[in-house]
Design a protein around this motif. Structure first.
Motif, short mmCIF file in Angstrom:
data_model
loop_
_atom_site.label_atom_id
_atom_site.label_comp_id
_atom_site.label_asym_id
_atom_site.label_seq_id
_atom_site.Cartn_x
_atom_site.Cartn_y
_atom_site.Cartn_z
N UNK A 112 -4.04 -13.42 -4.16
CA UNK A 112 -2.76 -13.66 -3.49
C UNK A 112 -1.63 -12.84 -4.09
N UNK A 113 -0.78 -12.29 -3.22
CA UNK A 113 0.46 -11.66 -3.63
C UNK A 113 1.50 -11.87 -2.53
N UNK A 114 2.77 -11.91 -2.89
CA UNK A 114 3.83 -12.01 -1.88
C UNK A 114 4.22 -10.63 -1.33
N UNK A 115 3.66 -9.58 -1.89
CA UNK A 115 4.05 -8.22 -1.54
C UNK A 115 3.34 -7.72 -0.28
N UNK A 116 3.80 -8.20 0.86
CA UNK A 116 3.19 -7.77 2.13
C UNK A 116 3.30 -6.27 2.32
N UNK A 117 4.49 -5.73 2.03
CA UNK A 117 4.72 -4.30 2.22
C UNK A 117 3.78 -3.48 1.34
N UNK A 118 3.56 -3.93 0.12
CA UNK A 118 2.66 -3.22 -0.79
C UNK A 118 1.24 -3.15 -0.26
N UNK A 119 0.75 -4.27 0.30
CA UNK A 119 -0.60 -4.28 0.88
C UNK A 119 -0.68 -3.29 2.04
N UNK A 120 0.34 -3.29 2.89
CA UNK A 120 0.37 -2.36 4.01
C UNK A 120 0.34 -0.92 3.54
N UNK A 121 1.19 -0.60 2.58
CA UNK A 121 1.27 0.78 2.10
C UNK A 121 -0.02 1.22 1.42
#
Length: 205
Positions: free
Chosen positions: A75-84
């Motif tokens: 789990x991570x809150x970094x949605x943008x990071x997963x996308x990138x």
């Protein structure tokens, strides 16, 4: 397609080649999932490395939906990071296919630091590179089974590169040619990334 989806339903994005999350923020419950696994590994229940597949997600809903005895969700809150990471890793796989370096470990170290810098420069958490959606997925995608890696092998032969791209889905090329990529900031420290994206553009013009 997004216009037709109800905004009050949970929405999970598992697509690669997306550079920002603006268009998805209209959904009340929006999350992202990605990680080091080919689709057939998940479908067949046969992890490629070790005894489990690890995916990175931004919502505990993904854990409830996808966790199995061989599939674990971190789990991570970094949605943008997963996308990138999902876009960047395919581009670096093209690079590794094109270069075929003798010092793989050394190249992976360079890629790791460039990914950190790319995420930081574009508002994501550099620490996300340490998760399954980051370097673990880069290493998986730099394998012979990867279309991105295979495209890299023919990248510098323009005719072969164009033919391969016409006959196959190459996510790394699609990510570079996506109009959203124009707004993606590439720091001076990301020399490999900058070089390979220019080569990709030139190869399929």
């Amino acid at each position: 397609t997004l216009v037709k989806l109800p905004e009050n339903l949970p929405f999970i994005l598992a697509s690669k080649g997306v550079w920002n999350e603006e268009k998805f923020q209209k959904f009340r419950d929006y999350s992202v999932i990605g990680g080091a696994a080919f689709a057939e590994d998940i479908i067949n229940g046969e992890p490629r490395f070790g005894d489990e597949v690890i995916l990175t997600a931004s919502s505990h809903l993904c854990e409830k939906l996808f966790s199995t005895e061989y599939l674990r969700v971190e789990y991570t809150r970094d949605r943008l990071g997963i996308l990138m990471c999902g876009s960047i890793k395919n581009i670096f796989a093209i690079y590794m296919g094109a270069e075929n370096p003798e010092d793989m470990e050394g190249e992976y170290r360079k890629i790791f630091h460039e990914m950190e810098d790319l995420l930081f420069e574009n508002g994501a958490d550099p620490g996300t590179v340490k998760l399954a959606c980051g370097m673990a997925d880069v290493i998986l995608t730099c394998s012979e089974e990867s279309r991105n890696f295979q495209f890299g092998k023919v990248l510098r032969d323009r005719e072969k590169a164009k033919r391969f791209y016409e006959e196959n889905t190459v996510e790394g090329v699609n990510a570079v040619m996506n109009e959203e990529f124009l707004d993606f900031r590439i720091p001076e420290t990301a020399r490999i990334f900058k070089k390979i994206t220019e080569e990709i553009k030139n190869a399929i013009k």
